[in-house]
Scaffold this active site. Structure first.
Site, PDB file in Angstrom:
ATOM      1  N   TYR A   7     -14.232 114.231  87.691  1.00 14.98           N
ATOM      2  CA  TYR A   7     -15.237 114.195  86.620  1.00 14.98           C
ATOM      3  C   TYR A   7     -14.578 114.800  85.366  1.00 14.98           C
ATOM      4  O   TYR A   7     -14.564 116.011  85.163  1.00 14.98           O
ATOM      5  CB  TYR A   7     -16.490 114.984  86.991  1.00 14.98           C
ATOM      6  CG  TYR A   7     -17.305 114.367  88.125  1.00 14.98           C
ATOM      7  CD1 TYR A   7     -17.157 113.033  88.493  1.00 14.98           C
ATOM      8  CD2 TYR A   7     -18.250 115.125  88.821  1.00 14.98           C
ATOM      9  CE1 TYR A   7     -17.915 112.477  89.525  1.00 14.98           C
ATOM     10  CE2 TYR A   7     -19.007 114.573  89.849  1.00 14.98           C
ATOM     11  CZ  TYR A   7     -18.834 113.256  90.194  1.00 14.98           C
ATOM     12  OH  TYR A   7     -19.581 112.703  91.212  1.00 14.98           O
TER      13      TYR A   7
ATOM     14  N   PRO B 203     -30.245 110.478  91.710  1.00 11.16           N
ATOM     15  CA  PRO B 203     -31.601 110.374  92.280  1.00 11.16           C
ATOM     16  C   PRO B 203     -32.634 109.796  91.314  1.00 11.16           C
ATOM     17  O   PRO B 203     -33.724 109.417  91.732  1.00 11.16           O
ATOM     18  CB  PRO B 203     -31.945 111.823  92.642  1.00 11.16           C
ATOM     19  CG  PRO B 203     -31.094 112.646  91.746  1.00 11.16           C
ATOM     20  CD  PRO B 203     -29.820 111.879  91.540  1.00 11.16           C
TER      21      PRO B 203
HETATM   22  N1  LIG Z   1     -20.579 110.848  95.044  1.00 11.19           N
HETATM   23  C1  LIG Z   1     -20.585 109.925  94.135  1.00 11.19           C
HETATM   24  O1  LIG Z   1     -19.858 108.917  94.217  1.00 11.19           O
HETATM   25  C2  LIG Z   1     -21.506 110.078  92.967  1.00 11.19           C
HETATM   26  C3  LIG Z   1     -21.747 109.014  92.088  1.00 11.19           C
HETATM   27  C4  LIG Z   1     -22.628 109.209  91.029  1.00 11.19           C
HETATM   28  C5  LIG Z   1     -23.262 110.438  90.892  1.00 11.19           C
HETATM   29  N2  LIG Z   1     -23.009 111.443  91.761  1.00 11.19           N
HETATM   30  C6  LIG Z   1     -23.669 112.762  91.669  1.00 11.19           C
HETATM   31  O2  LIG Z   1     -25.031 112.609  91.286  1.00 11.19           O
HETATM   32  C7  LIG Z   1     -25.256 113.382  90.115  1.00 11.19           C
HETATM   33  C8  LIG Z   1     -26.367 112.808  89.278  1.00 11.19           C
HETATM   34  O3  LIG Z   1     -26.085 111.472  88.961  1.00 11.19           O
HETATM   35  P1  LIG Z   1     -26.359 110.813  87.536  1.00 11.19           P
HETATM   36  O4  LIG Z   1     -26.232 111.830  86.457  1.00 11.19           O
HETATM   37  O5  LIG Z   1     -25.519 109.605  87.514  1.00 11.19           O
HETATM   38  O6  LIG Z   1     -27.819 110.252  87.672  1.00 11.19           O
HETATM   39  P2  LIG Z   1     -29.334 110.783  87.639  1.00 11.19           P
HETATM   40  O7  LIG Z   1     -29.431 112.182  88.054  1.00 11.19           O
HETATM   41  O8  LIG Z   1     -30.079 109.768  88.413  1.00 11.19           O
HETATM   42  O9  LIG Z   1     -29.717 110.601  86.126  1.00 11.19           O
HETATM   43  C9  LIG Z   1     -29.221 111.401  85.095  1.00 11.19           C
HETATM   44  C10 LIG Z   1     -30.041 111.113  83.876  1.00 11.19           C
HETATM   45  O10 LIG Z   1     -31.381 111.536  84.117  1.00 11.19           O
HETATM   46  C11 LIG Z   1     -31.900 112.116  82.967  1.00 11.19           C
HETATM   47  N3  LIG Z   1     -32.907 113.092  83.364  1.00 11.19           N
HETATM   48  C12 LIG Z   1     -32.751 114.149  84.204  1.00 11.19           C
HETATM   49  N4  LIG Z   1     -33.927 114.793  84.359  1.00 11.19           N
HETATM   50  C13 LIG Z   1     -34.826 114.141  83.600  1.00 11.19           C
HETATM   51  C14 LIG Z   1     -36.194 114.338  83.335  1.00 11.19           C
HETATM   52  N5  LIG Z   1     -36.881 115.336  83.927  1.00 11.19           N
HETATM   53  N6  LIG Z   1     -36.827 113.476  82.489  1.00 11.19           N
HETATM   54  C15 LIG Z   1     -36.139 112.452  81.918  1.00 11.19           C
HETATM   55  N7  LIG Z   1     -34.835 112.212  82.116  1.00 11.19           N
HETATM   56  C16 LIG Z   1     -34.187 113.053  82.969  1.00 11.19           C
HETATM   57  C17 LIG Z   1     -30.751 112.747  82.254  1.00 11.19           C
HETATM   58  O11 LIG Z   1     -31.048 112.763  80.866  1.00 11.19           O
HETATM   59  P3  LIG Z   1     -30.356 113.777  79.800  1.00 11.19           P
HETATM   60  O12 LIG Z   1     -28.900 113.409  79.783  1.00 11.19           O
HETATM   61  O13 LIG Z   1     -31.058 113.453  78.550  1.00 11.19           O
HETATM   62  O14 LIG Z   1     -30.546 115.159  80.300  1.00 11.19           O
HETATM   63  C18 LIG Z   1     -29.586 111.823  82.612  1.00 11.19           C
HETATM   64  O15 LIG Z   1     -29.378 110.856  81.630  1.00 11.19           O
HETATM   65  C19 LIG Z   1     -23.880 113.411  89.444  1.00 11.19           C
HETATM   66  O16 LIG Z   1     -23.729 114.445  88.528  1.00 11.19           O
HETATM   67  C20 LIG Z   1     -22.987 113.629  90.630  1.00 11.19           C
HETATM   68  O17 LIG Z   1     -23.051 114.979  91.001  1.00 11.19           O
HETATM   69  C21 LIG Z   1     -22.139 111.285  92.790  1.00 11.19           C
END
Ligand SMILES: NC(=O)c1ccc[n+]([C@@H]2O[C@H](COP(=O)([O-])OP(=O)(O)OC[C@H]3O[C@@H](n4cnc5c(N)ncnc54)[C@H](OP(=O)(O)O)[C@@H]3O)[C@@H](O)[C@H]2O)c1
Length: 301
Positions: free
Chosen positions: A55, A212
């Site tokens: 990352y 999520p």
């Molecule tokens: N193992 C793997 O291959 C893999 C792949 C992908 C992800 N991941 C893990 O999963 C984590 C999360 O994934 P992600 O960031 O892709 O997706 P996510 O958690 O589904 O979505 C992140 C987005 O949600 C928004 N958000 C969060 N809380 C919110 C709320 N209460 N109201 C409105 N919007 C909200 C954030 O906005 P803001 O930016 O405006 O705060 C951000 O743009 C990663 O950091 C990583 O640790 C792992």
């Protein structure tokens, strides 16, 4: 914040996924804004942070996210020793911008050493194999994780982006309580990791759901992409994101959503999903974990 089991640890039911603070497609927050977001997660009671060596903004800044987490923990006013950091290895970034896989012991060993330096720790709490390397025999790589554990470099072993057969091999090789976690994609718009979620439940392995909220693009329009989440959110007077977190938690006591956020207000809001109690009627409307994949525009990393 309620707690859940993650291998030998007890962690907050909602974890914080920090990738958005380092990846080039992210919103590009300043270091101060990024650290304020991590602090907000910790202040909200989150005690699990998920990161990875890859990352980073570019191939030559690998370790960026881990260093950021170390800095945020170091400058936080609370007790950082209670925070569990889960990182990952086994992926590499190439100069031409691609993501590639390397599950060799040689690579994992040097990746662990680099992660320890980046995180400023003597041992990694949870070390996850980021994504299976199909050029390697799966069982051989699990043996490499066992060696890293025996050497005292990593405390708990996790897998990511794996299928049921692979989880079963890891459980057999690592022995009782040997596999701490499986981190797979799971969200209101991506529910097809049901078999892995169930297998983890049966074997008392934590299931960390990645993206999520469906990833950044979907999170912005969760209400229109999956309208029942808007209906239930209105019922409770909360955001659809908070409902998505509560819905993930309702799938089982072993599920820990890793929410990504780049702003303090969003991570605070999502963390509060741990306190939101959904009714049977809500859960029926939102649907369960089915084998059906609902298309979304989210991308995997
Ligand atoms: N193992 C793997 O291959 C893999 C792949 C992908 C992800 N991941 C893990 O999963 C984590 C999360 O994934 P992600 O960031 O892709 O997706 P996510 O958690 O589904 O979505 C992140 C987005 O949600 C928004 N958000 C969060 N809380 C919110 C709320 N209460 N109201 C409105 N919007 C909200 C954030 O906005 P803001 O930016 O405006 O705060 C951000 O743009 C990663 O950091 C990583 O640790 C792992």
């Amino acid at each position: 914040m309620p707690h859940r089991a993650l291998g030998p640890f007890s962690v907050s039911a909602v974890g914080y996924g920090a990738s958005i603070l380092s990846l080039p497609e992210g919103p590009q927050r300043t270091p101060e804004e990024a650290i304020a977001t991590v602090h907000a997660a910790l202040d909200a009671g989150i005690t699990l942070i998920d990161t990875a060596d890859v990352y980073a903004p570019s191939w030559d800044t690998v370790g960026h996210n881990e260093r950021l987490i170390a800095e945020a923990l170091g400058s936080w006013s609370g007790d950082a020793s209670r925070v569990v950091v889960a990182t990952k290895g086994g992926l590499v970034r190439t100069m031409d911008g691609r993501w590639s896989r390397n599950g060799s012991y040689r690579h994992l060993r040097s990746a662990v050493e680099a992660s320890l330096t980046n995180l400023g720790r003597d041992v990694i709490d949870v070390y996850q194999w980021h994504r299976p390397d199909r050029w390697q025999v799966f069982a051989d790589v699990i043996e490499s994780f066992k060696i890293l554990q025996m050497e005292g470099l990593i405390r708990a072993v996790g897998l990511s982006n794996v299928i049921s057969d692979e989880i079963e091999i890891a459980i057999e090789l690592l022995g009782p309580n040997g596999l701490a976690s499986v981190q797979n994609q799971f969200s209101p718009t991506y529910r097809c990791s049901f078999p892995e979620l169930e297998l983890c439940r049966e074997n008392k392995v934590a299931f960390l759901s990645w993206s999520p909220l469906g990833g950044a693009a979907t999170a912005r329009q969760l209400a229109s992409e999956v309208p029942p989440f808007a209906t239930v959110a209105e019922r409770h007077g909360v955001s659809p994101a908070r409902v998505a977190v509560a819905w993930a938690l309702a799938q089982g006591e072993h599920v820990i959503p890793l929410v990504g956020a780049s702003r303090p207000e969003t991570i605070r809001d999502s963390a509060a999903g741990a306190e939101l109690e959904l009714t049977e009627e809500d859960l029926e409307m939102l649907g369960g974990h089915t084998d059906q994949r609902i298309p979304s525009r989210s991308s995997a990393s």
